[in-house]
Design an enzyme around this catalytic site. Structure first.
Site, PDB file in Angstrom:
ATOM      1  CG  ASP A  51      -1.904  -1.093   1.291  1.00 20.74           C
ATOM      2  OD1 ASP A  51      -2.361  -1.505   0.207  1.00 20.74           O
ATOM      3  OD2 ASP A  51      -2.231  -1.558   2.398  1.00 20.74           O
ATOM      4  CE1 TYR A 109       3.968  -6.697   3.783  1.00 21.48           C
ATOM      5  CE2 TYR A 109       3.237  -8.984   3.756  1.00 21.48           C
ATOM      6  CZ  TYR A 109       3.392  -7.761   3.126  1.00 21.48           C
ATOM      7  OH  TYR A 109       2.969  -7.607   1.827  1.00 21.48           O
TER       8      TYR A 109
END
Length: 259
Positions: A51, A109
């Site tokens: 994003d 992540y």
């Protein structure tokens, strides 16, 4: 021929990975640089679309080209044409069975929180700052409810296009080192905003707004509306993508740190 690339980028000044008209994206920036090296248009496929504001320490992409270049030419030539915020780390020819997205078996992540009274300067836009105390003990307890294969509908963005909300979280760890809190999470794949929504739930629990078991309640509700606030993108990094060993791709020696 098909080429795989590893790259890192600071996502602070990009409107995400995916190419969009009228805004700066990582994909468009990379494709422009590679096209200059190949002397032909290049389209890249990525392991994961990040994003706006999200960073990567070990993104993986592939592209097809009729142009032959040595591996170091893709790296040095690509970097010479890239903005300073994006860097190609390695390049490697792969067979056509390799696909950056569909061949991946796990993604990792890291979400980094600076938990102190003073806002960051050097790490501004590269970490998430929270000035009130956070309980790592409670965040750890809450994270344990999310490990395993579950329906993560409560943690997916409204605009998520994934066909199934079921994902398998391999591990979720929360650690503290001084003022820094790190959330490490690995799964077979992630839904849109899934990591940031998980981070938002864990931070709410760390603040004391909710008990640790609230994470389980949010998960079982299968409704995004009950999941609270989506955490900021600043602290989120894609730190590793795993592939079957037979592809023999390079791997980073360690994940990103800021201390």
């Amino acid at each position: 021929m098909r080429i795989a690339l590893g790259l890192e980028y600071d996502g602070s000044n990009f409107s995400g990975w995916q190419s969009q008209k009228g805004v700066r994206t990582v994909q468009a920036t990379l494709e422009q640089a590679l096209s200059a090296v190949a002397n032909e248009p290049v389209t890249v496929i990525t392991a994961g679309r990040t994003d706006a504001g999200v960073h990567a320490a070990a993104q993986v992409v592939h592209f097809d080209t009729a142009t032959f270049r040595l591996e170091h030419n893709w790296v040095f030539g690509g970097n010479a044409n890239l903005l300073p915020e994006v860097a190609i780390l390695w390049a490697q020819p792969v067979n056509e069975a390799f696909h950056a997205r569909f061949s991946a078996i796990a993604r990792h992540y890291r979400y980094i929180i600076l938990n102190r009274g003073a806002r960051p300067a050097i790490a501004n836009r590269r970490v998430t700052w929270y000035c009130q105390p956070l309980s790592v003990t409670k965040m750890k307890e809450a994270g344990a409810f999310l490990v395993g294969e579950h329906d993560f509908s409560s943690f997916r963005a409204k605009a998520c296009q994934a066909k199934s909300p079921v994902r398998n979280v391999h591990y979720l760890e929360v650690t503290r080192q001084g003022d820094w809190i790190v959330i490490d999470i690995s799964a077979n794949a992630f839904l849109h905003h899934m990591v940031r929504n998980i981070a938002g739930v864990l931070m709410a629990i760390g603040k004391g707004e909710q008990p640790p078991r609230w994470a389980e309640e949010v998960l079982q509700a299968r409704c995004r509306a009950v999941g609270g606030v989506t955490a900021r993108p600043d602290g989120l990094y894609l730190v590793r993508v795993d592939y079957p060993d037979h592809f023999d791709l390079p791997r980073l020696s360690r994940p990103v740190t800021v201390w």
